[in-house]
Design an enzyme around this catalytic site. Structure first.
Site, PDB file in Angstrom:
ATOM      1  N   HIS A  14       0.873  -1.194   0.000  1.00  0.00           N
ATOM      2  CA  HIS A  14       0.000   0.000   0.000  1.00  0.00           C
ATOM      3  C   HIS A  14       0.901   1.231   0.000  1.00  0.00           C
ATOM      4  CE1 HIS A  14      -3.730   2.263   1.569  1.00  0.00           C
ATOM      5  NE2 HIS A  14      -2.795   3.161   1.303  1.00  0.00           N
ATOM      6  N   HIS A  16       1.518   5.397  -1.638  1.00  0.00           N
ATOM      7  CA  HIS A  16       1.137   6.586  -2.420  1.00  0.00           C
ATOM      8  C   HIS A  16       2.387   7.189  -3.050  1.00  0.00           C
ATOM      9  CE1 HIS A  16      -2.969   6.796  -0.719  1.00  0.00           C
ATOM     10  NE2 HIS A  16      -2.390   6.252   0.340  1.00  0.00           N
ATOM     11  N   LYS A 100      -9.230  -0.457  -5.675  1.00  0.00           N
ATOM     12  CA  LYS A 100      -9.267   0.210  -4.383  1.00  0.00           C
ATOM     13  C   LYS A 100     -10.648   0.787  -4.101  1.00  0.00           C
ATOM     14  CE  LYS A 100      -7.900   2.339  -0.701  1.00  0.00           C
ATOM     15  NZ  LYS A 100      -6.704   2.595   0.070  1.00  0.00           N
ATOM     16  N   HIS A 137     -10.338   0.769   2.050  1.00  0.00           N
ATOM     17  CA  HIS A 137     -10.136   1.766   3.109  1.00  0.00           C
ATOM     18  C   HIS A 137     -11.326   1.634   4.050  1.00  0.00           C
ATOM     19  CE1 HIS A 137      -8.647   5.697   4.768  1.00  0.00           C
ATOM     20  NE2 HIS A 137      -9.846   5.572   5.336  1.00  0.00           N
ATOM     21  N   HIS A 175      -4.394  -0.911   6.037  1.00  0.00           N
ATOM     22  CA  HIS A 175      -3.944  -0.120   7.194  1.00  0.00           C
ATOM     23  C   HIS A 175      -4.872  -0.250   8.405  1.00  0.00           C
ATOM     24  CE1 HIS A 175      -6.773   2.585   5.296  1.00  0.00           C
ATOM     25  NE2 HIS A 175      -5.914   3.018   4.402  1.00  0.00           N
ATOM     26  N   ASP A 248       1.503   2.576   3.540  1.00  0.00           N
ATOM     27  CA  ASP A 248       0.667   3.765   3.380  1.00  0.00           C
ATOM     28  C   ASP A 248       1.519   5.030   3.450  1.00  0.00           C
ATOM     29  OD1 ASP A 248      -1.569   5.247   2.878  1.00  0.00           O
ATOM     30  OD2 ASP A 248      -2.459   5.016   4.862  1.00  0.00           O
TER      31      ASP A 248
HETATM   32  O1  DOR Z   1      -3.315   9.247   5.849  1.00  0.00           O
HETATM   33  C1  DOR Z   1      -3.712   8.971   4.729  1.00  0.00           C
HETATM   34  N1  DOR Z   1      -3.208   9.562   3.637  1.00  0.00           N
HETATM   35  N2  DOR Z   1      -4.694   8.070   4.600  1.00  0.00           N
HETATM   36  C2  DOR Z   1      -5.267   7.825   3.421  1.00  0.00           C
HETATM   37  O2  DOR Z   1      -6.139   7.007   3.380  1.00  0.00           O
HETATM   38  C3  DOR Z   1      -4.879   8.575   2.216  1.00  0.00           C
HETATM   39  C4  DOR Z   1      -3.519   9.083   2.328  1.00  0.00           C
HETATM   40  C5  DOR Z   1      -3.178  10.104   1.284  1.00  0.00           C
HETATM   41  O3  DOR Z   1      -3.469   9.893   0.121  1.00  0.00           O
HETATM   42  O4  DOR Z   1      -2.571  11.126   1.635  1.00  0.00           O
HETATM   43 ZN    ZN Z   2      -3.330   5.060   1.751  1.00  0.00          ZN
END
Ligand code: DOR
Ligand code: ZN
Length: 346
Positions: A14, A16, A100, A137, A175, A248
Site C-alpha cells: 500500500h 502513495h 481500491k 479503506h 492499514h 501507506d
Molecule cells: O493518511 C492517509 N493519507 N490516509 C489515506 O487514506 C490517504 C492518504 C493520502 O493519500 O494522503
Molecule cells: Zn493510503
C-alpha cells in the site's frame, strides 16, 4: 560481532507515489529498498480506467532511477461508474493487480469513492469471478460516528455484509488500526488479508495530541489508543500470513501538512525498514520480519516472493534525512521518536 539480518527483498502492499514532481522525488525512496508496491490510485483526478492505470504506470517507471528493478503494481479506483468489463480486461492484461475501494469522503482525494455500495455490486461480483482483490479503506464516513470508532463500525456495517454477499471476493483490509480489525482479519480465512503500516506500529493517539498537536503524525485512519497499537504489534510480529506490510507512505508537502486543515498522511518510505527492524527486535521477533515484509503479501496476492535479498546490519544509530526535497516543497520524513540501529545495506 556484527549482527546482520538478511531477508527476501520486501514489498510494500500500500503506497502513495503521487504524480509529477512529487512522484519523481518519492519514487526513488521506495525503489531503493522494495521490489514491488501496490500503487494507490487516489490522484486528482483518480485512476479509474485500465488505460489511465497503464499511463500512470509508465510515468512511475520513468521516475525510477537508472537500473532500478522496482515494479509498480497498479490499482483502479472504484467508483459507482466503474465498468466491470473494462476492469476485467485490465486485470486480464496484467495492467492492474487490485481495485481500491474508498468510501466517498473518507480520506484524501476520496470524493469519487463509493456512497451506495449496491451500485458497485456487479463490479464486486465480477472481481470475485476473476480473482481480482479488493483493497478497502475501512472507515465509515457518517458524521455521527466518532472518528476513533469508524474502523470498527465499518467492519460491522459495510465490510462484513459485502463479504457475505460476495462469496469468493478476495479482500485486503488496508492499514488496520484497531484490535477489532486484527480480530476480524485473523478470523476471515484465506480470502481475507490485512495490511499494517509502519507508523501504526509506533504511534498511538497521544503522540498526535498530547503536549501540542503534531500534524506529521496525523493520518487516516487516525492512530488509536495504546491497546490497539499493541494489538497491531502482536499481529504484525505473529507470523500469521493474514498480516503483511503496507506502509501507506503518503507524502504531503510541509506546506500542506501545517495548515489549519492539514492533510492526512505519514511519509515513511525513507526509513520504514530500519523502523520495522527496530520494532520487530523490541518484540523479540526479528525472525518474523521476513514473513511480514517479504512473504505474506506475495502469498496473499498469489505472486512469487522476490528473488533478491535485503540485508540489515545493526550498529550505531542510522542517520536519515528529516526531510526530502521535492519540486513542490519539502516533505517531512516520519520521526519514530527512537534511535534506529538497523541500517539497510546498499
Ligand atoms: O493518511 C492517509 N493519507 N490516509 C489515506 O487514506 C490517504 C492518504 C493520502 O493519500 O494522503
Ligand atoms: Zn493510503
Amino acid at each position: 560481532m556484527t549482527e546482520t539480518l538478511t531477508i527476501k527483498t520486501p514489498d510494500d502492499w500500500h503506497l502513495h507515489l503521487r504524480d509529477g514532481a512529487m512522484l519523481r522525488a518519492v519514487a526513488p525512496e521506495t525503489a531503493r529498498h522494495f521490489g514491488r508496491a501496490i500503487i494507490m490510485p487516489n490522484l486528482v483526478p483518480p485512476v479509474v480506467t485500465g488505460q489511465e492505470a497503464a499511463a500512470y504506470r509508465d510515468r512511475i517507471l520513468a521516475a525510477l532511477p537508472e537500473g532500478s528493478r522496482f515494479t509498480p503494481l497498479m490499482t483502479l479506483y472504484l467508483t459507482e461508474d466503474t465498468d466491470p468489463e473494462d476492469l476485467a480486461q485490465a486485470h486480464d492484461e496484467g495492467l492492474i493487480t487490485a481495485v481500491k475501494l474508498y468510501p466517498a469522503g473518507a480520506t484524501t482525494n476520496s470524493a469519487s469513492g463509493v456512497t451506495n455500495f449496491d451500485k458497485v455490486r456487479p463490479v464486486l461480483e465480477k472481481m470475485a469471478e476473476i480473482g481480482c482483490p479488493l483493497c478497502v479503506h475501512g472507515e465509515v464516513v457518517d458524521s455521527d460516528i466518532d472518528i476513533f470508532d469508524r474502523e470498527a463500525v465499518f467492519i460491522e456495517r459495510v465490510l462484513d455484509p459485502i463479504r457475505r454477499a460476495t462469496p469468493g471476493l478476495r479482500v485486503v483490509m488496508e492499514h488496520i488500526t484497531t484490535m477489532q480489525g486484527v480480530e476480524y482479519a485473523s478470523e476471515g480465512g484465506p480470502e481475507l488479508g490485512a495490511t499494517i503500516t509502519t507508523h501504526h506500529l509506533v504511534i498511538n493517539r497521544n503522540h498526535i495530541l498530547a503536549g501540542g498537536i503534531k500534524p506529521h503524525y496525523y493520518c487516516l485512519p487516525v492512530a488509536k489508543r495504546e491497546e490497539h497499537r499493541l494489538a497491531l504489534r502482536r499481529a504484525a510480529t505473529s507470523g500469521d500470513p493474514t498480516f503483511f506490510l503496507g506502509t501507506d507512505s503518503a507524502p504531503h508537502t510541509d506546506a500542506n501538512k501545517l495548515l489549519p486543515c492539514g492533510c492526512a498522511g505519514c511519509f515513511t518510505a525513507t526509513n520504514t525498514l530500519s523502523i520495522l527492524a527496530e520494532v520487530f527486535e523490541q518484540e523479540d521477533a526479528l525472525d518474523r520480519l521476513e514473513s511480514f515484509a517479504s512473504l505474506n503479501g506475495p502469498k496473499f496476492y498469489r505472486l512469487p516472493a522476490n528473488e533478491g535479498t535485503l540485508t540489515l546490519t545493526k550498529g550505531a544509530p542510522v542517520e536519515y534525512p528529516t526531510q526530502i526535497e521535492t519540486g513542490d516543497g519539502p516533505v517531512t520524513v516520519f520521526d519514530p521518536m527512537m534511535p534506529l540501529h538497523w541500517r539497510v545495506e546498499s
